[in-house]
Write a protein that holds these residues in place. Structure first.
Motif, PDB file in Angstrom:
ATOM      1  N   HIS A   1     -14.150  13.266   4.940  1.00  0.00           N
ATOM      2  CA  HIS A   1     -12.852  12.919   4.916  1.00  0.00           C
ATOM      3  C   HIS A   1     -12.333  11.775   4.393  1.00  0.00           C
ATOM      4  O   HIS A   1     -13.205  10.942   5.095  1.00  0.00           O
ATOM      5  CB  HIS A   1     -12.739  13.510   6.227  1.00  0.00           C
ATOM      6  N   ILE A   2     -12.115  11.691   3.696  1.00  0.00           N
ATOM      7  CA  ILE A   2     -11.013  10.796   2.889  1.00  0.00           C
ATOM      8  C   ILE A   2      -9.895  10.082   3.718  1.00  0.00           C
ATOM      9  O   ILE A   2      -8.778  10.807   3.822  1.00  0.00           O
ATOM     10  CB  ILE A   2     -10.750  10.369   1.473  1.00  0.00           C
ATOM     11  N   HIS A   3      -9.872   9.167   4.801  1.00  0.00           N
ATOM     12  CA  HIS A   3      -8.579   8.625   5.466  1.00  0.00           C
ATOM     13  C   HIS A   3      -7.738   7.108   4.793  1.00  0.00           C
ATOM     14  O   HIS A   3      -8.300   6.879   4.221  1.00  0.00           O
ATOM     15  CB  HIS A   3      -9.829   7.659   7.111  1.00  0.00           C
ATOM     16  N   ALA A   4      -6.812   8.118   4.828  1.00  0.00           N
ATOM     17  CA  ALA A   4      -5.317   6.830   4.894  1.00  0.00           C
ATOM     18  C   ALA A   4      -4.369   6.887   5.220  1.00  0.00           C
ATOM     19  O   ALA A   4      -3.635   7.463   5.102  1.00  0.00           O
ATOM     20  CB  ALA A   4      -5.004   7.345   2.699  1.00  0.00           C
ATOM     21  N   PRO A   5      -5.097   6.131   6.617  1.00  0.00           N
ATOM     22  CA  PRO A   5      -3.563   5.914   7.650  1.00  0.00           C
ATOM     23  C   PRO A   5      -2.881   5.481   6.990  1.00  0.00           C
ATOM     24  O   PRO A   5      -1.133   6.204   7.758  1.00  0.00           O
ATOM     25  CB  PRO A   5      -4.418   6.030   8.842  1.00  0.00           C
TER      26      PRO A   5
ATOM     27  N   TYR B   1       0.794   2.312  -7.918  1.00  0.00           N
ATOM     28  CA  TYR B   1      -0.239   1.984  -8.556  1.00  0.00           C
ATOM     29  C   TYR B   1      -0.451   3.273  -8.666  1.00  0.00           C
ATOM     30  O   TYR B   1      -0.823   4.330  -7.450  1.00  0.00           O
ATOM     31  CB  TYR B   1      -1.727   1.632  -7.877  1.00  0.00           C
ATOM     32  N   PRO B   2      -0.999   4.434  -9.469  1.00  0.00           N
ATOM     33  CA  PRO B   2      -1.707   5.836  -9.045  1.00  0.00           C
ATOM     34  C   PRO B   2      -2.102   6.337  -8.314  1.00  0.00           C
ATOM     35  O   PRO B   2      -2.102   7.077  -7.735  1.00  0.00           O
ATOM     36  CB  PRO B   2      -1.695   5.872 -10.862  1.00  0.00           C
ATOM     37  N   ASP B   3      -3.367   5.356  -8.296  1.00  0.00           N
ATOM     38  CA  ASP B   3      -4.486   5.470  -7.183  1.00  0.00           C
ATOM     39  C   ASP B   3      -4.590   5.257  -5.693  1.00  0.00           C
ATOM     40  O   ASP B   3      -4.866   4.786  -5.261  1.00  0.00           O
ATOM     41  CB  ASP B   3      -5.682   4.887  -7.833  1.00  0.00           C
ATOM     42  N   CYS B   4      -3.372   4.928  -5.980  1.00  0.00           N
ATOM     43  CA  CYS B   4      -2.295   5.158  -4.461  1.00  0.00           C
ATOM     44  C   CYS B   4      -1.399   5.941  -3.941  1.00  0.00           C
ATOM     45  O   CYS B   4      -1.083   5.359  -2.231  1.00  0.00           O
ATOM     46  CB  CYS B   4      -2.054   3.037  -4.098  1.00  0.00           C
ATOM     47  N   ARG B   5      -1.566   6.904  -4.321  1.00  0.00           N
ATOM     48  CA  ARG B   5      -0.839   7.917  -3.978  1.00  0.00           C
ATOM     49  C   ARG B   5      -1.774   9.076  -3.541  1.00  0.00           C
ATOM     50  O   ARG B   5      -2.748   9.767  -3.168  1.00  0.00           O
ATOM     51  CB  ARG B   5      -0.114   8.705  -5.139  1.00  0.00           C
ATOM     52  N   PRO B   6      -0.842  10.297  -2.422  1.00  0.00           N
ATOM     53  CA  PRO B   6      -1.188  11.017  -1.738  1.00  0.00           C
ATOM     54  C   PRO B   6      -2.327  12.261  -2.328  1.00  0.00           C
ATOM     55  O   PRO B   6      -3.396  12.748  -2.737  1.00  0.00           O
ATOM     56  CB  PRO B   6      -0.100  12.052  -0.917  1.00  0.00           C
TER      57      PRO B   6
ATOM     58  N   ARG C   1      -6.020  13.070  -1.845  1.00  0.00           N
ATOM     59  CA  ARG C   1      -6.521  15.012  -1.786  1.00  0.00           C
ATOM     60  C   ARG C   1      -7.604  14.977  -2.589  1.00  0.00           C
ATOM     61  O   ARG C   1      -8.558  15.860  -2.218  1.00  0.00           O
ATOM     62  CB  ARG C   1      -5.458  15.342  -2.187  1.00  0.00           C
ATOM     63  N   GLN C   2      -7.665  14.749  -3.737  1.00  0.00           N
ATOM     64  CA  GLN C   2      -7.849  15.427  -5.092  1.00  0.00           C
ATOM     65  C   GLN C   2      -9.098  14.783  -4.893  1.00  0.00           C
ATOM     66  O   GLN C   2     -10.318  15.047  -5.245  1.00  0.00           O
ATOM     67  CB  GLN C   2      -7.618  15.094  -6.461  1.00  0.00           C
ATOM     68  N   PHE C   3      -9.692  13.421  -4.551  1.00  0.00           N
ATOM     69  CA  PHE C   3     -11.041  12.526  -4.198  1.00  0.00           C
ATOM     70  C   PHE C   3     -11.834  13.678  -3.717  1.00  0.00           C
ATOM     71  O   PHE C   3     -12.792  13.731  -3.281  1.00  0.00           O
ATOM     72  CB  PHE C   3     -10.815  11.297  -3.658  1.00  0.00           C
ATOM     73  N   GLU C   4     -11.132  13.852  -1.954  1.00  0.00           N
ATOM     74  CA  GLU C   4     -12.007  14.228  -1.348  1.00  0.00           C
ATOM     75  C   GLU C   4     -11.915  15.925  -1.720  1.00  0.00           C
ATOM     76  O   GLU C   4     -13.287  16.114  -1.141  1.00  0.00           O
ATOM     77  CB  GLU C   4     -10.636  15.121   0.202  1.00  0.00           C
ATOM     78  N   GLN C   5     -11.326  16.875  -2.245  1.00  0.00           N
ATOM     79  CA  GLN C   5     -12.348  17.699  -2.420  1.00  0.00           C
ATOM     80  C   GLN C   5     -13.099  17.525  -3.933  1.00  0.00           C
ATOM     81  O   GLN C   5     -14.455  17.719  -3.880  1.00  0.00           O
ATOM     82  CB  GLN C   5     -10.546  18.417  -3.400  1.00  0.00           C
TER      83      GLN C   5
ATOM     84  N   ASP D   1     -17.548  10.128   7.466  1.00  0.00           N
ATOM     85  CA  ASP D   1     -15.775   9.586   6.867  1.00  0.00           C
ATOM     86  C   ASP D   1     -15.498   8.472   6.221  1.00  0.00           C
ATOM     87  O   ASP D   1     -16.255   7.311   6.522  1.00  0.00           O
ATOM     88  CB  ASP D   1     -15.350   8.842   8.353  1.00  0.00           C
ATOM     89  N   ILE D   2     -14.212   8.002   5.717  1.00  0.00           N
ATOM     90  CA  ILE D   2     -14.389   7.376   4.742  1.00  0.00           C
ATOM     91  C   ILE D   2     -13.062   6.836   4.496  1.00  0.00           C
ATOM     92  O   ILE D   2     -12.240   7.431   4.656  1.00  0.00           O
ATOM     93  CB  ILE D   2     -14.593   7.727   3.563  1.00  0.00           C
ATOM     94  N   PHE D   3     -12.988   5.748   4.784  1.00  0.00           N
ATOM     95  CA  PHE D   3     -11.575   4.610   5.441  1.00  0.00           C
ATOM     96  C   PHE D   3     -10.756   4.368   4.063  1.00  0.00           C
ATOM     97  O   PHE D   3     -11.846   2.900   3.717  1.00  0.00           O
ATOM     98  CB  PHE D   3     -11.157   4.427   7.293  1.00  0.00           C
ATOM     99  N   ILE D   4      -9.550   4.303   3.498  1.00  0.00           N
ATOM    100  CA  ILE D   4      -8.954   3.315   2.473  1.00  0.00           C
ATOM    101  C   ILE D   4      -7.848   2.668   3.116  1.00  0.00           C
ATOM    102  O   ILE D   4      -7.180   3.734   3.116  1.00  0.00           O
ATOM    103  CB  ILE D   4      -9.212   3.916   0.812  1.00  0.00           C
ATOM    104  N   GLY D   5      -7.622   1.699   2.370  1.00  0.00           N
ATOM    105  CA  GLY D   5      -5.565   0.844   2.889  1.00  0.00           C
ATOM    106  C   GLY D   5      -5.278   1.041   1.882  1.00  0.00           C
ATOM    107  O   GLY D   5      -4.009   0.604   2.027  1.00  0.00           O
ATOM    108  N   VAL D   6      -5.554   2.434   0.809  1.00  0.00           N
ATOM    109  CA  VAL D   6      -4.316   2.695   0.595  1.00  0.00           C
ATOM    110  C   VAL D   6      -3.229   2.855   1.141  1.00  0.00           C
ATOM    111  O   VAL D   6      -2.731   3.720   1.689  1.00  0.00           O
ATOM    112  CB  VAL D   6      -4.065   3.683  -0.713  1.00  0.00           C
ATOM    113  N   ASN D   7      -1.989   2.834  -0.096  1.00  0.00           N
ATOM    114  CA  ASN D   7      -0.025   2.374   0.681  1.00  0.00           C
ATOM    115  C   ASN D   7       1.349   3.250  -0.217  1.00  0.00           C
ATOM    116  O   ASN D   7       0.448   2.685  -1.255  1.00  0.00           O
ATOM    117  CB  ASN D   7       0.207   1.295   1.413  1.00  0.00           C
ATOM    118  N   ALA D   8       1.157   4.106  -0.176  1.00  0.00           N
ATOM    119  CA  ALA D   8       2.444   5.382  -0.917  1.00  0.00           C
ATOM    120  C   ALA D   8       3.599   4.442  -0.738  1.00  0.00           C
ATOM    121  O   ALA D   8       5.028   4.518  -1.629  1.00  0.00           O
ATOM    122  CB  ALA D   8       2.083   6.052  -1.460  1.00  0.00           C
TER     123      ALA D   8
END
Length: 229
Positions: free
Chosen positions: A164-168, A135-140, A144-148, A122-129
């Motif tokens: 699992h990439i968690h972006a709560p 920023y394009p690397d703060c989008r859902p 999704r693509q990085f987790e794949q 499990d990896i947590f990142i604090g990105v926000n859309a």
């Protein structure tokens, strides 16, 4: 079987800012053993690195690493090139010059490597859309693509141990993040969000990050502990 193998581990990307401190608190609430990762990547100031260290100590994480990169070698951002001014005119519909090319991709890739070594999935990142700078690397779609990617690019992934990439905070407004963090006991006075904070960690009060942070505290009706210049 060693009981430590059964414990949940997570790698948390810890920038030293408001959002990353909040996701660390959220991960701990979910009973993860937390391993925090920060980057000295050639950004304008190191105040956020010091803030990340304070936050890691405050939460008594299992381990805190700071990886040194030289993204300033390629530049292309007001955060890594002193020749590009940090904008202070407010958010626009365009991707701002504070966007750092490939930053979250690089950060997540290194977090993925450490997670595989630790046996964490499990990896947590604090990105926000929602309240962000476009920023394009703060989008859902990016998450999704990085987790794949993580699950086809690693030994663990191809052997069926899914990452699992968690972006709560992805769909939360800043005031919602702050209110939730306060409930979790986050001390936001430890954090630094400003793009051009001074060596003492004092914020400029004018950049996009400062505007979003200040408005978030106001809307949350929480006293803003930020130290401004």
């Amino acid at each position: 079987m060693n009981s430590s193998i059964l414990r949940k581990k997570a790698v948390i990307l810890l920038s030293g800012g408001l959002d990353s401190a909040t996701i660390l608190a959220m991960a701990q609430q979910q009973d993860y053993d937390c391993y925090t990762l920060s980057f000295n990547y050639g950004q304008r100031h190191c105040a956020e690195i010091a803030a990340a260290q304070r936050i890691a100590e405050h939460f008594a994480v299992c381990d805190h690493k700071v990886i040194h990169l030289n993204l300033d070698c390629i530049g292309g951002s007001a955060l890594t090139d002193a020749g590009i001014a940090v904008p202070i005119t407010g958010l626009t519909s365009e991707i701002p010059v504070t966007y750092v090319p490939a930053r979250n991709t690089v950060f997540l890739a290194l977090a993925l490597g450490w997670a595989e070594v630790l046996g964490a999935r499990d990896i947590f990142i604090g990105v926000n859309a929602m309240d962000y700078s476009g920023y394009p690397d703060c989008r859902p779609a990016f998450i999704r693509q990085f987790e794949q990617l993580a699950n086809v690019a690693t030994k663990a992934g191809v052997m069926g141990e899914s990452f699992h990439i968690h972006a709560p905070l992805l769909h939360w407004h800043k005031h919602e993040i702050i209110r939730h963090g306060v409930q979790l006991g986050v001390n936001y006075a430890l954090t630094v969000s400003c793009y051009q904070a001074n060596e003492q960690g004092e914020a400029c009060g004018q950049c996009d990050a400062c505007r979003l942070r200040r408005d978030g505290f106001a809307q949350a009706q929480v006293v803003d502990p930020t130290r401004y210049v």
